[in-house]
Write an enzyme that holds these catalytic residues in place. Structure first.
Site, PDB file in Angstrom:
ATOM      1  N   ASP A  93     -90.955   5.039 -43.123  1.00  0.00           N
ATOM      2  CA  ASP A  93     -89.696   5.775 -43.019  1.00  0.00           C
ATOM      3  C   ASP A  93     -89.576   6.347 -41.603  1.00  0.00           C
ATOM      4  O   ASP A  93     -90.497   6.206 -40.800  1.00  0.00           O
ATOM      5  CB  ASP A  93     -89.606   6.860 -44.105  1.00  0.00           C
ATOM      6  CG  ASP A  93     -90.696   7.907 -43.967  1.00  0.00           C
ATOM      7  OD1 ASP A  93     -91.499   7.835 -43.021  1.00  0.00           O
ATOM      8  OD2 ASP A  93     -90.749   8.812 -44.813  1.00  0.00           O
ATOM      9  N   SER A  94     -88.459   6.992 -41.311  1.00  0.00           N
ATOM     10  CA  SER A  94     -88.208   7.427 -39.925  1.00  0.00           C
ATOM     11  C   SER A  94     -88.846   8.776 -39.620  1.00  0.00           C
ATOM     12  O   SER A  94     -88.905   9.181 -38.466  1.00  0.00           O
ATOM     13  CB  SER A  94     -86.708   7.546 -39.701  1.00  0.00           C
ATOM     14  OG  SER A  94     -86.217   8.668 -40.409  1.00  0.00           O
ATOM     15  N   GLY A  95     -89.305   9.478 -40.641  1.00  0.00           N
ATOM     16  CA  GLY A  95     -89.817  10.830 -40.448  1.00  0.00           C
ATOM     17  C   GLY A  95     -88.747  11.884 -40.683  1.00  0.00           C
ATOM     18  O   GLY A  95     -89.055  13.046 -40.919  1.00  0.00           O
ATOM     19  N   GLY A  96     -87.490  11.478 -40.621  1.00  0.00           N
ATOM     20  CA  GLY A  96     -86.388  12.438 -40.727  1.00  0.00           C
ATOM     21  C   GLY A  96     -86.400  13.210 -42.035  1.00  0.00           C
ATOM     22  O   GLY A  96     -86.377  14.434 -42.043  1.00  0.00           O
ATOM     23  N   GLN A 188     -75.145   7.129 -45.071  1.00  0.00           N
ATOM     24  CA  GLN A 188     -75.054   8.507 -45.555  1.00  0.00           C
ATOM     25  C   GLN A 188     -73.634   8.743 -46.070  1.00  0.00           C
ATOM     26  O   GLN A 188     -72.874   7.815 -46.242  1.00  0.00           O
ATOM     27  CB  GLN A 188     -75.440   9.488 -44.427  1.00  0.00           C
ATOM     28  CG  GLN A 188     -76.934   9.477 -44.102  1.00  0.00           C
ATOM     29  CD  GLN A 188     -77.794  10.047 -45.236  1.00  0.00           C
ATOM     30  OE1 GLN A 188     -77.301  10.616 -46.216  1.00  0.00           O
ATOM     31  NE2 GLN A 188     -79.107   9.878 -45.111  1.00  0.00           N
ATOM     32  N   GLY A 215     -79.528   9.668 -48.874  1.00  0.00           N
ATOM     33  CA  GLY A 215     -78.798  10.827 -49.370  1.00  0.00           C
ATOM     34  C   GLY A 215     -78.495  10.776 -50.847  1.00  0.00           C
ATOM     35  O   GLY A 215     -77.539  11.398 -51.306  1.00  0.00           O
ATOM     36  N   ASP A 265     -88.642   2.455 -53.608  1.00  0.00           N
ATOM     37  CA  ASP A 265     -89.974   3.038 -53.431  1.00  0.00           C
ATOM     38  C   ASP A 265     -89.994   4.378 -54.129  1.00  0.00           C
ATOM     39  O   ASP A 265     -88.946   5.018 -54.263  1.00  0.00           O
ATOM     40  CB  ASP A 265     -90.299   3.270 -51.947  1.00  0.00           C
ATOM     41  CG  ASP A 265     -89.632   4.542 -51.434  1.00  0.00           C
ATOM     42  OD1 ASP A 265     -88.437   4.493 -51.113  1.00  0.00           O
ATOM     43  OD2 ASP A 265     -90.293   5.590 -51.394  1.00  0.00           O
ATOM     44  N   CYS A 303     -99.561  -3.431 -72.885  1.00  0.00           N
ATOM     45  CA  CYS A 303     -99.829  -3.538 -71.451  1.00  0.00           C
ATOM     46  C   CYS A 303    -101.078  -4.382 -71.203  1.00  0.00           C
ATOM     47  O   CYS A 303    -102.065  -4.284 -71.929  1.00  0.00           O
ATOM     48  CB  CYS A 303    -100.013  -2.134 -70.872  1.00  0.00           C
ATOM     49  SG  CYS A 303    -100.336  -2.143 -69.098  1.00  0.00           S
ATOM     50  N   CYS A 305    -102.753  -4.381 -68.172  1.00  0.00           N
ATOM     51  CA  CYS A 305    -103.418  -3.920 -66.947  1.00  0.00           C
ATOM     52  C   CYS A 305    -104.917  -3.727 -67.174  1.00  0.00           C
ATOM     53  O   CYS A 305    -105.390  -3.692 -68.312  1.00  0.00           O
ATOM     54  CB  CYS A 305    -102.770  -2.627 -66.439  1.00  0.00           C
ATOM     55  SG  CYS A 305    -103.342  -1.123 -67.264  1.00  0.00           S
ATOM     56  N   CYS A 308    -105.684  -0.743 -69.532  1.00  0.00           N
ATOM     57  CA  CYS A 308    -105.399  -0.941 -70.952  1.00  0.00           C
ATOM     58  C   CYS A 308    -106.273  -2.043 -71.570  1.00  0.00           C
ATOM     59  O   CYS A 308    -106.530  -2.027 -72.768  1.00  0.00           O
ATOM     60  CB  CYS A 308    -103.919  -1.246 -71.152  1.00  0.00           C
ATOM     61  SG  CYS A 308    -102.884   0.184 -70.800  1.00  0.00           S
ATOM     62  N   HIS A 334    -102.482   1.824 -64.240  1.00  0.00           N
ATOM     63  CA  HIS A 334    -101.569   1.532 -65.356  1.00  0.00           C
ATOM     64  C   HIS A 334    -100.107   1.758 -64.944  1.00  0.00           C
ATOM     65  O   HIS A 334     -99.246   0.910 -65.189  1.00  0.00           O
ATOM     66  CB  HIS A 334    -101.915   2.389 -66.577  1.00  0.00           C
ATOM     67  CG  HIS A 334    -100.851   2.346 -67.610  1.00  0.00           C
ATOM     68  ND1 HIS A 334    -100.712   1.292 -68.495  1.00  0.00           N
ATOM     69  CD2 HIS A 334     -99.792   3.178 -67.841  1.00  0.00           C
ATOM     70  CE1 HIS A 334     -99.638   1.499 -69.243  1.00  0.00           C
ATOM     71  NE2 HIS A 334     -99.061   2.626 -68.862  1.00  0.00           N
TER      72      HIS A 334
HETATM   73 ZN   LIG Z   1    -101.840  -0.437 -68.803  1.00  0.00          ZN
END
Ligand SMILES: [Zn+2]
Length: 370
Positions: A93-96, A188, A215, A265, A303, A305, A308, A334
């Protein structure tokens, strides 16, 4: 600008898109969810575990890495990919946003922002030029233009922030030197349609390799978020990836993809893990709850993963109560798996022209469990 960062849309289903964004560190299959590695690490998981989870894009925060250990230190150590041992695509990211949310004694002008470090109180200045210089030292594949986020319900402040953001993105373009980084602009304008349209049209005219919708998720209602996404979807170029910053709850991912978003994200999966919560497709469970004390079944029966497949809910609850570090690791694995497989399923549904059906089912199950 943008050479080597082609975005191919493979399939459309209504407004949802399945695509491939090519970067120097590999292809991103979109829509994609990016885990957040604030300090150059996705908290409590190793890069090898992220690879096993099939994570493809990781976000790191410019503000934090600039203050500590310093972007020049990271550049001297070979750049952020090498520093954190992540060979796949990175985004900074820009830091802003973090200057506005974390730093003390901020003073903003048309030139940039001066602020005091939240770590040691030292004074710093962040400008569009400096943000790009730091992000070039870090070396992520996708970098963000320096922007100012207005407060959601103040039209005058939003217009000022939007105009500043427009001047600042032009300054970012002017000073950018690396051709192996894609600079995304940020739209924005708060919840105000006329500002959002102006911002989207202005940024589209710059022909950047991608666009973020900034924003949002800053205090406005869910309805306002969704109508803003629907609006900007009409004004952004079809052929460029769209990135919704800081959004990562399962229902928001589904609703965002429905409105043309390609990249997300969020810290949510790893933050919830540190607060003992497991994400499922029908909501969250708190594994510290006494009802799991003798529970043989995994966090989520459906799940696949690592957590699990191998551990009972009772074991994970035991780790939480004993304050063992492995609790955060197993819960993070998970939760990240849950969001990454959700995005894979969304992509598959778009490819099969069944996304509308998928989204309706998903949101009905989600809401009935609330
Ligand atoms: Zn899982």
């Amino acid at each position: 600008m943008g050479t080597g960062f082609d975005f191919e849309i493979i399939e459309h289903d209504e407004r949802a898109r399945a695509g491939i964004f090519h970067t120097p560190h590999g292809d991103l299959l979109t829509p994609v969810f990016a885990p957040v590695g604030t300090q150059g690490t996705v908290k409590s998981v190793t890069p090898a575990q992220l690879e096993q989870l099939d994570a493809s894009l990781v976000l790191a925060n410019t503000y934090h890495l600039y203050l500590r250990p310093g972007d020049k230190v990271i550049a001297d150590l070979g750049g952020l990919h090498q520093f954190m041992h992540w060979d796949k695509p990175l985004l900074t990211d820009s830091g802003g946003f973090q200057v506005f949310s974390l730093a003390e004694s901020r003073r903003i002008s048309d030139d940039g922002v001066t602020f005091k470090s939240h770590i040691d109180g030292s004074t710093h200045e962040l400008t569009p030029e400096k943000s790009i210089a730091i992000q070039e030292n870090l070396g992520a594949d996708i970098i963000m233009a320096f922007d100012e986020c207005g407060s959601p319900y103040d039209i005058a402040k939003n217009e000022t922030a939007m105009l500043r953001t427009h001047h600042w993105v032009e300054r970012c373009i002017t000073v950018k030197t690396r051709s192996d980084q894609a600079l995304f602009g940020i739209i924005q304008g708060g919840i105000y349609p006329e500002l959002r349209i102006r911002s989207a049209e202005f940024l589209a005219s710059l022909d950047l390799p991608g666009y973020a919708i900034g924003g949002l998720s800053v205090g406005e209602t869910k309805k306002e978020t969704l109508s803003t996404l629907e609006l900007v979807d009409q004004y952004l170029p079809e052929t460029k990836p769209r990135y919704l910053m800081g959004v990562g709850s399962p229902e928001d991912l589904v609703r965002g993809v429905q409105r043309g978003v390609d990249i997300f994200d969020c810290v949510l999966p790893t933050r919830l893990a540190r607060h003992h919560a497991a994400m499922t497709r029908t909501g969250r469970i708190n594994i510290a709850n006494a009802r799991y004390s003798t529970e043989k079944s995994p966090l989520d029966e459906n799940c696949s993963c690592y957590t699990c497949k191998n551990f009972s809910s009772a074991y994970i609850r035991h780790l939480v109560l004993a304050k063992e570090m492995l609790a955060a690791t197993l819960l993070s694995i998970h939760n990240l798996h849950m969001l990454i497989t959700l995005m894979n399923d969304i992509r598959q549904a778009i490819m099969n022209h069944q996304f509308d059906h998928f989204a309706t089912n998903f949101l009905e199950n989600w809401e009935s469990a609330l």
